[in-house]
Design an enzyme around this catalytic site. Sequence first.
Site, short mmCIF file in Angstrom:
data_model
loop_
_atom_site.label_atom_id
_atom_site.label_comp_id
_atom_site.label_asym_id
_atom_site.label_seq_id
_atom_site.Cartn_x
_atom_site.Cartn_y
_atom_site.Cartn_z
N HIS A 260 -25.37 -16.27 -9.24
CA HIS A 260 -25.85 -16.15 -7.87
C HIS A 260 -26.97 -17.16 -7.72
O HIS A 260 -28.13 -16.86 -7.94
CB HIS A 260 -26.34 -14.72 -7.61
CG HIS A 260 -26.84 -14.50 -6.22
ND1 HIS A 260 -26.07 -14.71 -5.11
CD2 HIS A 260 -28.05 -14.09 -5.76
CE1 HIS A 260 -26.78 -14.45 -4.03
NE2 HIS A 260 -27.98 -14.07 -4.39
N ASP B 209 -42.07 1.95 -2.37
CA ASP B 209 -42.62 0.59 -2.40
C ASP B 209 -44.05 0.66 -2.93
O ASP B 209 -44.77 1.63 -2.66
CB ASP B 209 -42.61 -0.03 -0.98
CG ASP B 209 -42.74 -1.54 -1.01
OD1 ASP B 209 -41.75 -2.22 -0.71
OD2 ASP B 209 -43.83 -2.05 -1.37
N1 APR Z 1 -42.70 -1.53 -7.06
C1 APR Z 1 -42.17 -1.28 -5.87
N2 APR Z 1 -42.08 -2.19 -4.89
C2 APR Z 1 -42.56 -3.41 -5.13
C3 APR Z 1 -43.12 -3.76 -6.38
C4 APR Z 1 -43.17 -2.76 -7.37
N3 APR Z 1 -43.71 -2.97 -8.57
N4 APR Z 1 -43.49 -5.06 -6.32
C5 APR Z 1 -43.16 -5.52 -5.11
N5 APR Z 1 -42.61 -4.53 -4.37
C6 APR Z 1 -42.14 -4.56 -2.99
C7 APR Z 1 -43.06 -5.34 -2.05
O1 APR Z 1 -44.19 -4.57 -1.67
C8 APR Z 1 -42.13 -5.64 -0.89
O2 APR Z 1 -42.22 -4.67 0.16
O3 APR Z 1 -40.92 -5.26 -2.90
C9 APR Z 1 -40.72 -5.60 -1.51
C10 APR Z 1 -40.00 -6.92 -1.43
O4 APR Z 1 -39.74 -7.14 -0.09
P1 APR Z 1 -39.77 -8.60 0.58
O5 APR Z 1 -40.95 -9.35 0.09
O6 APR Z 1 -39.57 -8.40 2.05
O7 APR Z 1 -38.51 -9.30 -0.07
P2 APR Z 1 -36.99 -9.17 0.42
O8 APR Z 1 -36.69 -10.25 1.39
O9 APR Z 1 -36.69 -7.77 0.79
O10 APR Z 1 -36.22 -9.55 -0.94
C11 APR Z 1 -36.26 -8.67 -2.05
O11 APR Z 1 -34.12 -9.32 -2.86
O12 APR Z 1 -32.59 -10.91 -2.18
C12 APR Z 1 -33.62 -10.62 -3.06
O13 APR Z 1 -34.67 -12.77 -3.47
C13 APR Z 1 -34.83 -11.52 -2.89
O14 APR Z 1 -35.89 -10.85 -4.94
C14 APR Z 1 -35.91 -10.70 -3.54
C15 APR Z 1 -35.49 -9.27 -3.20
#
Ligand code: APR
Length: 312
Positions: free
Chosen positions: A174, A32
């Site tokens: 979706h 992440d």
């Molecule tokens: N590289 C790695 N991780 C990243 C990056 C990146 N460049 N940019 C963002 N992230 C991480 C964020 O730090 C965060 O921990 O992606 C994670 C996304 O997690 P959440 O915000 O909790 O989102 P989540 O509910 O898990 O959904 C993720 O899945 O179902 C889909 O619509 C939803 O697009 C979304 C994705």
Amino acid sequence: MKVSIIGAGNVGASACYLLIAKEICQSVILVDINHSIAQGKAIDLQQASVALVSTTRIKTSNDYKDIEKSDIVVITAGVPRRENMSREDLLSTNIKIINEIVSNIKKFAPNAIIITVSNPLDVMNYAVLKLSGFERRKVIGMGGILDSARMAHAIIKRLENKSEIVNACVIGAHGEQMLPLLSHSFVGKKSVDELFDKRTCEEIINDTKLGGAKIVKFLQTSAYYAPAAAICILIEAILKNKKEMLTCSAYLDGEYGISGVSIGIPAIIGKGGIEKIEELPLNKEELKMLHTAATELKEQIDIADKLLKENV
Ligand code: APR
């Protein structure tokens, strides 16, 4: 067997939890951009693994080199749509994130199968395919299993005998253009449109389409347990070579008369990824709705293509 999850947010971490609980693979790598979040979740998950006496090991890393030799890479990274953010803004932000992630997958895990989860799902899956240059069978979008589970939930709620076997089928985009197929969804051997009256069928379709939004209304964030379950179903089908018919977003090359779009359709999933796309016998109206969904997706894909050409 190794699975890497890029994005240790709600969906990524929940998928990891299920992988541990079901011992679906030997190791999981969590990556992440917010390494602190990934580290915190990994420790919690490692402790869960110990408590469950699971053989699955979890590691976190801020170095993409650690995804080397992954059998599967799941992309759940991205930002959610915020207020005042247009669809195009969301697309542009998430495509930049996808671009960075896919270039690392190409470099360190070129033989992996990629499961795309980030939204807007079908467009992101298309972008992953284009950016990776992988064979289309190796780039799978997770959407249809989740939407079908939501439809099955809407059907089960309306059954008197809740132990009956329900198989629901949702194809298409979706999102708003999803197609809950009443004639291809079954309770035992009876199709849903045979079993319920017209009004109940319409309610089932509505509940399915609004399934995600209803959760957002309560949680103020999007769903993660059911998305995580859907991810694990795909991973299990691949790693165990189950050759299971599952609905997923796949790049079409003439199937259903559609080309150049990634869209939800049923496919046989096994160790090769999308091993076969078996066309459902759709009636005229269903086919027309699938084409409408594909046309709308194509408009977003054109924007994605433009962004990709401009080197995002
Ligand atoms: N590289 C790695 N991780 C990243 C990056 C990146 N460049 N940019 C963002 N992230 C991480 C964020 O730090 C965060 O921990 O992606 C994670 C996304 O997690 P959440 O915000 O909790 O989102 P989540 O509910 O898990 O959904 C993720 O899945 O179902 C889909 O619509 C939803 O697009 C979304 C994705």
